[in-house]
Write an enzyme that holds these catalytic residues in place. Structure first.
Site, PDB file in Angstrom:
ATOM      1  N   HIS A 345       0.821  -1.198   0.000  1.00  8.59           N
ATOM      2  CA  HIS A 345       0.000   0.000   0.000  1.00  8.59           C
ATOM      3  C   HIS A 345       0.863   1.259   0.000  1.00  8.59           C
ATOM      4  CE1 HIS A 345       0.607   1.129   4.305  1.00  8.59           C
ATOM      5  NE2 HIS A 345       0.701  -0.181   4.507  1.00  8.59           N
ATOM      6  N   CYS A 364       2.765  -4.761   7.087  1.00 11.35           N
ATOM      7  CA  CYS A 364       2.443  -4.549   5.681  1.00 11.35           C
ATOM      8  C   CYS A 364       3.606  -3.845   4.978  1.00 11.35           C
ATOM      9  CB  CYS A 364       1.163  -3.737   5.541  1.00 11.35           C
ATOM     10  SG  CYS A 364      -0.327  -4.694   5.877  1.00 11.35           S
TER      11      CYS A 364
END
Length: 465
Positions: A345, A364
């Site tokens: 992301h 992440c």
């Protein structure tokens, strides 16, 4: 101008021009200049389409002496692949070839459920066993699953290349070496590491062990990674968009901090691109850090940070951060469903990409130039045209673009590998994952190894800032 040069120019345009001013031909290569899908040049192993319902071949088969001698020769040279010849019991095979049954290990007749039926059952047993162990290590990797820390990749190679079928092919074609060599990983990095091992003197034991460990890591992955894929080497802090094993574009990354938020190793599939994502704040922050009450009690502050909260009759507070430049996920995330809740992301904290050491996230993977990556994925996956991707990304509204052509993404961990400049390099072992792998090479080969890990899955909740 080559395709790769043009792609670099296009990337520069994406970064420098307003999104609305980028022409489609500036974002993607002209038709016909994308490298064609790779063809399989190996005549021995071919990918198996669909499911093979034929019963597997037995793992003990009849061996003639010529094929058994070829197997012994292969074992004697297996150190070139970073493996130990003694793991495959060359002495027992040599004794079986010499007819010295008294010197053969007493466990050869109990290692398999199948009985040897040839004219030389002792040779059949020993040769079949050594061949099987070679296949397992060359195809699947020698390192036991317990020593592959946070390795959650499921390797499909044993399903595509069953041991008994490989053995039958080797004996039918009288090409033992060819079949075994065809199991080597096809990614160029494996060949680079193999050459480095050949060039490293025996006296440099630590370096040789590190090379061997990272050669083995390539065997943990599927042999065929696909013609187009994303791959990130966590300790290098880089993501690659790859076509036919050639790097098309690279992106700096920020990965998980050591500890429970360390980024695990996965092989997943990108199914879509989410532009202008929302972020549902985990309860560890909503309740544990008091964010829920803060949002409810201070609407002006909440609005400035994009938070909206709802409170149920039972007192449960749900907080969602709305799309916007300050959203913790930035303006793009790749939809790659997995039980770890790991994805790639954007981030509003762009300054972190300027640091050399970037193990800073909650697990992440934050990606620089994420909007460029997301638009490229949407277009390559035929989820949107360039104009549609521009309109969606600039709308400020949450939009998920499904991909008609999905793309694999590999989150790997190599401490010696070819860097983005094409040079063999070493990288910090940021999660201390080398130790168990290196130690496993000092132990006898482990039999009957598991295919999947039983390690705990730690879902990542907080992308952090």
């Amino acid at each position: 101008m080559t395709f790769f040069m043009k792609f670099s120019v296009m990337s520069a345009l994406v970064l420098s021009a307003p999104v609305s001013a980028i022409a489609q031909e500036d974002l993607l290569p002209p038709e016909g200049e994308v490298p064609p899908p790779a063809t399989v040049s190996n005549p021995v192993i071919q990918p198996v389409p669909g499911i093979n319902f034929e019963p597997p071949k037995p793992v003990v088969q009849e061996w003639n002496r010529e094929d058994a001698r070829a197997l012994l020769t292969f074992i004697e040279g297996i150190s070139a692949e970073g493996l130990n010849p003694q793991d495959y019991q060359p002495n027992e095979l040599r004794q079986a070839l010499d007819g010295d049954e008294g010197g053969v290990s007493s466990n050869v007749d109990s290692w398999s459920m199948f009985d040897a039926t040839g004219e030389e059952p002792q040779l059949d047993e020993v040769a079949s066993r050594s061949f099987t162990w070679l296949v397992e290590d060359l195809r699947d990797g020698r390192t036991p699953m317990d020593d592959r820390k946070q390795w959650f990749v499921i390797d499909s190679d044993p399903d595509f290349y069953p041991t008994g079928d490989l053995m039958a092919e080797a004996l039918e074609k009288h090409d033992v070496a060819g079949v075994l060599q065809s199991l080597n990983p096809t990614h160029p990095d494996y060949a680079v590491l193999k050459q480095a091992l050949a060039d490293t003197p025996e006296s440099e034991k630590a370096k040789r062990k590190l090379i061997r460990a990272n050669m083995d890591r390539w065997r943990w992955l599927p042999r065929d990674l696909g013609t187009q894929y994303l791959i990130t080497n966590v300790p290098e802090y880089e993501l690659r968009l790859t076509v036919n094993d050639q790097i098309i574009r690279t992106y700096k990354t920020v990965v998980g901090k050591p500890g429970r938020t360390a980024t695990p190793q996965l092989a997943e599939v990108v199914e879509g691109v989410v532009f202008n994502p929302t972020w549902t704040v985990p309860q560890s922050i909503v309740k544990g850090e008091g964010l829920g009450q803060k949002v409810l009690n201070n609407p002006q502050w909440a609005a400035a940070h994009g938070y909206k909260a709802t409170k149920g009759e039972n007192g449960f507070i749900n907080v969602v951060q709305q799309p916007g430049p300050g959203n913790s996920l930035g303006v793009m995330k790749l939809d790659m469903p997995n039980e770890h809740a790991i994805f790639l992301h954007d981030t509003p904290a762009k300054a972190y990409f300027n640091r050399d050491k970037r193990a800073l996230s909650h697990g992440c993977i934050r990606t620089e130039r994420a909007l460029e990556l997301g638009m490229t994925m949407a277009i390559l996956g035929k989820g949107a045209t360039k104009d549609e991707a521009v309109e969606i990304s600039t709308s400020g509204e949450y939009t998920k673009v499904p991909l008609k052509k999905t793309m694999p993404v590999y989150i790997t961990y190599f401490t010696m590998a070819t860097d983005i400049n094409g040079e063999l390099n070493t990288f910090d072992d940021i999660y201390d994952r080398d130790g168990p792998v290196l130690a496993s090479f000092d132990k006898p080969r482990e039999r009957n190894r598991a295919r999947v890990t039983d390690e705990e899955v730690v879902p990542i909740e907080d992308p952090g800032l």
